[in-house]
Scaffold this active site. Sequence first.
Site, PDB file in Angstrom:
ATOM      1  N   ASP A 193       1.985 -11.505   7.659  1.00 13.37           N
ATOM      2  CA  ASP A 193       0.805 -11.590   6.796  1.00 13.37           C
ATOM      3  C   ASP A 193       1.206 -12.314   5.517  1.00 13.37           C
ATOM      4  O   ASP A 193       1.995 -11.795   4.717  1.00 13.37           O
ATOM      5  CB  ASP A 193       0.309 -10.176   6.493  1.00 13.37           C
ATOM      6  CG  ASP A 193      -1.103 -10.157   5.910  1.00 13.37           C
ATOM      7  OD1 ASP A 193      -1.641 -11.240   5.634  1.00 13.37           O
ATOM      8  OD2 ASP A 193      -1.650  -9.054   5.742  1.00 13.37           O
ATOM      9  N   ASP A 204      -5.738 -15.716   2.563  1.00  9.93           N
ATOM     10  CA  ASP A 204      -5.149 -14.528   3.183  1.00  9.93           C
ATOM     11  C   ASP A 204      -5.264 -14.706   4.689  1.00  9.93           C
ATOM     12  O   ASP A 204      -6.366 -14.699   5.242  1.00  9.93           O
ATOM     13  CB  ASP A 204      -5.915 -13.290   2.710  1.00  9.93           C
ATOM     14  CG  ASP A 204      -5.335 -11.989   3.243  1.00  9.93           C
ATOM     15  OD1 ASP A 204      -4.268 -12.021   3.876  1.00  9.93           O
ATOM     16  OD2 ASP A 204      -5.965 -10.936   3.029  1.00  9.93           O
ATOM     17  N   HIS A 273     -12.158  -7.836   4.479  1.00 11.66           N
ATOM     18  CA  HIS A 273     -12.615  -7.546   3.117  1.00 11.66           C
ATOM     19  C   HIS A 273     -13.011  -8.827   2.392  1.00 11.66           C
ATOM     20  O   HIS A 273     -12.615  -9.930   2.779  1.00 11.66           O
ATOM     21  CB  HIS A 273     -11.489  -6.858   2.343  1.00 11.66           C
ATOM     22  CG  HIS A 273     -10.163  -7.560   2.488  1.00 11.66           C
ATOM     23  ND1 HIS A 273      -9.772  -8.601   1.688  1.00 11.66           N
ATOM     24  CD2 HIS A 273      -9.146  -7.385   3.388  1.00 11.66           C
ATOM     25  CE1 HIS A 273      -8.581  -9.039   2.060  1.00 11.66           C
ATOM     26  NE2 HIS A 273      -8.169  -8.315   3.108  1.00 11.66           N
ATOM     27  N   HIS A 281      -8.338  -7.537  -2.478  1.00 15.42           N
ATOM     28  CA  HIS A 281      -9.331  -6.693  -1.815  1.00 15.42           C
ATOM     29  C   HIS A 281     -10.548  -6.517  -2.703  1.00 15.42           C
ATOM     30  O   HIS A 281     -10.471  -5.859  -3.746  1.00 15.42           O
ATOM     31  CB  HIS A 281      -8.738  -5.317  -1.473  1.00 15.42           C
ATOM     32  CG  HIS A 281      -7.888  -5.320  -0.250  1.00 15.42           C
ATOM     33  ND1 HIS A 281      -7.702  -4.220   0.556  1.00 15.42           N
ATOM     34  CD2 HIS A 281      -7.158  -6.296   0.330  1.00 15.42           C
ATOM     35  CE1 HIS A 281      -6.902  -4.513   1.565  1.00 15.42           C
ATOM     36  NE2 HIS A 281      -6.557  -5.777   1.441  1.00 15.42           N
ATOM     37  N   GLU A 306     -10.200  -9.843   9.308  1.00 20.45           N
ATOM     38  CA  GLU A 306      -8.872  -9.324   9.630  1.00 20.45           C
ATOM     39  C   GLU A 306      -9.007  -8.215  10.663  1.00 20.45           C
ATOM     40  O   GLU A 306      -9.710  -7.237  10.424  1.00 20.45           O
ATOM     41  CB  GLU A 306      -8.249  -8.792   8.341  1.00 20.45           C
ATOM     42  CG  GLU A 306      -6.891  -8.181   8.467  1.00 20.45           C
ATOM     43  CD  GLU A 306      -6.341  -7.799   7.095  1.00 20.45           C
ATOM     44  OE1 GLU A 306      -5.114  -7.643   7.007  1.00 20.45           O
ATOM     45  OE2 GLU A 306      -7.117  -7.659   6.126  1.00 20.45           O
ATOM     46  N   GLU A 396      -5.769 -12.825  11.338  1.00 15.88           N
ATOM     47  CA  GLU A 396      -6.656 -12.849  10.167  1.00 15.88           C
ATOM     48  C   GLU A 396      -6.922 -14.272   9.719  1.00 15.88           C
ATOM     49  O   GLU A 396      -6.040 -15.122   9.740  1.00 15.88           O
ATOM     50  CB  GLU A 396      -5.988 -12.064   9.026  1.00 15.88           C
ATOM     51  CG  GLU A 396      -6.746 -12.069   7.719  1.00 15.88           C
ATOM     52  CD  GLU A 396      -5.983 -11.312   6.634  1.00 15.88           C
ATOM     53  OE1 GLU A 396      -6.622 -10.867   5.666  1.00 15.88           O
ATOM     54  OE2 GLU A 396      -4.738 -11.183   6.758  1.00 15.88           O
TER      55      GLU A 396
END
Length: 415
Positions: A193, A204, A273, A281, A306, A396
Site C-alpha cells: 500500500d 492512494d 474512503h 481518510h 479499496e 485499491e
Amino acid sequence: MIAPVENKPEDVPPAVVDEEEAEDGEDGAPETQGAGGEGKKKKKKKKPKKKKLEQTEPPSIGLSRLFSDGNYPEGEIQDYKDDNSYRTTSEEKRYDERRMMEDIDETYNNIRKAAEAHRHARKWARKFIRPGMRMLDIADGIEDAVRTTVEANGLEAGIAFPTGLSLNHCAAHYSPNPGDTLVLGEKDVLKIDIGVHVRGRICDSAFTLSFDPTYDPLLEAVRAATDTGVREAGIDVRLGELAGYIQETMESYEVEVNGKVLPVRPIEHLSGHTIHPYQIHGKKSVLLYKNEDQTKMEEGEYFAIETFGSTGRGKVVEQGEVSHYARRADAPHVPLRLTSAQNLLKSINKNFGTLPWCDGTSSGGGEQLNHLVSQGIVQDYPPLCDVRGAMTAQFEHTILLRPTRKEVVSRGDDY
C-alpha cells in the site's frame, strides 16, 4: 503506453516539409551539376535523433525531467453510468471542469504527478521484491523510489503515509519499525500500500503479491471487487448500494487450499474512503458489505476505492506493534506539560502535518509520543489482523469524480 508512430515520407504534408529539402532530389539529397551536365546526388548527413530520457532501475530521475512541460498524464477515463451519462456532453459541466483544471491550486495536475510517481515506484517494486528479502529493505526501496520520482520536498511533495507491507492474515497498517527482522517468505501473501502526495493531493493505491499460485484466485477476487467499485462509482451513487456491488463480486470467488475449498469473504471493518488535502481518510466510507448508508458521492470528490478479501473470518482485530501514527485533523487544543512532548509535536507539525508517519521516522517517540496519543492529539493505527492461518489480499485505486467523467488517476498497465 502506445509507442509513437513514425511518419512515412509520403504521409508528411507539403506545408511541413523543410524548404531545403524541397529543393533536393527524389531521395532527399541535394542535386549538384557534374561533368557533361549530368546531375549527381550528394548524400545529406542525418542528424542523430535525440534519445528520449527514460526512468532507470531503480528509479533515479525526477518526474520534472521526464515531463519537462510540467503536465502529467491523465488517468483512465470512464463515463458515468445511467442518470449521469448526460455529463459527458453537457457544456455547463465541461465549463465547470475547465474551471477546476485552471484552479490556482492546479489540483488535477498535482494528483496526476503523485499518481505517475506511484506507477514508477510500484513498477520497480514488482521487479525487485523477492522472497528472502527483509521487510525493512523492501520498505526502504519503495520509499526511496517515491522520494526520487516525486522530488520530495517537505510538505510540498513526498510520501503520503508509511508504505504498508502487511503479510498473510495481517490485512493492513503494518510497516516495519527500525530493528524489524521479518523476512518475506515464498508462501507469503504481501499487500503493498503506497501513498504519494503533491501539495497535499494524495494518490492512494495498493496491490497484492503472491509467489504461490494457490492464492491467485484470492488476488483475482479482490482485484475484481475493486474494479467493480470503480466501475459502479459515480456522482449521486449511494455508498451502501456501492458496497453491495463490491460484496457481490468478491463473494463469487473461492480458493482451494490443501484440498479444502474456502470462500473469499470481504473484510467487514475495512473500507474505502474519501481523501482530503493532507488527510488520507475523509468522513465518507465505502464499506465492503451492502448496508443502509444513504450518503451520496458528490461532484469533485476524491475517493479511494479499496477492497480487502480474506479466506478467514472476514473480520479483523488490532494486533501487534504499532508503526503508523498521524496527528488528528480535529485534535483538541490541550496544554502539554512535558516540554519534550511540545517539541515532538512541533516536529510532527513541521515534517508531516496531518499526514501519517512511521514512528521510526519521527524525531522522537516513546513516552512523548504516547503522551500525545493519550491526549487525543495523535492517533495510533495498530496492525489489523484476521485469524492466523487466513490469507488476506488488497487492491485499491484513487478516483476523481470530475464534472463530466470519472478519472481513475492511479490506473496503470499492471492493475
